[in-house]
Design an enzyme around this catalytic site. Sequence first.
Site, PDB file in Angstrom:
ATOM      1  N   ALA A   8      -9.663   5.057   5.068  1.00  0.00           N
ATOM      2  CA  ALA A   8      -9.493   6.209   6.122  1.00  0.00           C
ATOM      3  C   ALA A   8     -10.551   7.194   6.533  1.00  0.00           C
ATOM      4  O   ALA A   8     -11.474   7.511   5.506  1.00  0.00           O
ATOM      5  CB  ALA A   8      -8.224   7.263   5.640  1.00  0.00           C
ATOM      6  N   GLY A   9     -10.928   7.377   7.660  1.00  0.00           N
ATOM      7  CA  GLY A   9     -11.995   8.113   8.015  1.00  0.00           C
ATOM      8  C   GLY A   9     -13.240   7.602   7.878  1.00  0.00           C
ATOM      9  O   GLY A   9     -14.404   8.253   7.939  1.00  0.00           O
ATOM     10  N   GLY A  61      -8.087   8.988  10.898  1.00  0.00           N
ATOM     11  CA  GLY A  61      -8.314   9.081  12.176  1.00  0.00           C
ATOM     12  C   GLY A  61      -9.492  10.155  12.457  1.00  0.00           C
ATOM     13  O   GLY A  61      -9.686  10.430  13.675  1.00  0.00           O
ATOM     14  N   LYS A 117       0.765  -1.184   0.108  1.00  0.00           N
ATOM     15  CA  LYS A 117      -0.082   0.118  -0.026  1.00  0.00           C
ATOM     16  C   LYS A 117       0.894   1.400  -0.034  1.00  0.00           C
ATOM     17  O   LYS A 117       1.659   1.420   0.875  1.00  0.00           O
ATOM     18  CB  LYS A 117      -0.762   0.104   1.319  1.00  0.00           C
ATOM     19  CG  LYS A 117      -1.874   1.423   1.234  1.00  0.00           C
ATOM     20  CD  LYS A 117      -2.368   1.144   2.621  1.00  0.00           C
ATOM     21  CE  LYS A 117      -2.951   2.886   2.718  1.00  0.00           C
ATOM     22  NZ  LYS A 117      -4.000   2.748   4.148  1.00  0.00           N
TER      23      LYS A 117
END
Lengths: 65, 228
Positions: free
Chosen positions: B185-186, B159, B98
């Site tokens: 993410a998020g 986050g 990644k």
Amino acid sequence: MNININGEAVETSTPDILSLVRARNLDPSSLVVEHNHTIIQQAAWADTLLQQGDTIELLSFVGGG
Amino acid sequence: MEDQLTLGGRNFSSRLLTGTGKFASHTLIGPMLAASGSQIITVALRRVDPKAPPQDNILSHIPDTVTLLPNTSGARTAREAVRIAHIAREAGCGDFVKIEVITDMQYLLPDNHETLKATEILAKEGCIVLPYVMPDITISHQLYDAGAAAVMPLGSPIGSNLGLEMKPMIQRIIETSRLPVIVDAGTALWSNHQPVCPPLYLRLLFQPLHLLRVQCGYRLSQNPADHE
């Protein structure tokens, strides 16, 4: 001799990578060692001699996303 | 018919990618994988801190049947990302990587330009490259041309727990990209101080949902397997 470990100048008398790992009390099973920008497999740690000015990176896998 | 997904020539029956960050104990990773069915999991590579208490080997908690996806977090340039990817591969993590190149330290936003450069290099070397990017249809096309195996647009800053702030852009990528789309993410969303199950939440938002990588929804629980 003086070598660089993880970006810090260090004076050491350990002759090889295996001795260095043991002297630092590191767990070999989770350790990745880079010697002068080359990954050294664990089986070769004892035969990889340290020399003045060497660069060592001691790395391990950790949790991440 | 079984829902099969192919990434880099390998077939997966789960579209859920999981992370390993901030588990209370590495011993929770195995039960989490068993409960979630996730077949791909991210790990990171860090310098050893000699002053930190010794940790057991995180890789020993991940079954061989699960594909490791080392990330290049900590990289600020394509060159650094390539170096981390090389180390991970030589350390036995396999060919998946990644790409994570972050230059914005306020919100940890990825640098698409450097990410594309790293993708080009690593894909040519035969790596199965999953790049984490700002959601943008142009970069998704460029990553396809560069040989990426998927595109990983962020749902919100890492986050942030903001949910899918980038939903319209991600939707457009899903509509136009020739690559599998992994929402990353998020993605955690909170309700009554509890994380809402991200897979269910995203299935409601995106049809079809390609893939999802989650971390918060699982790691925030004392026992991540409870989120099954």
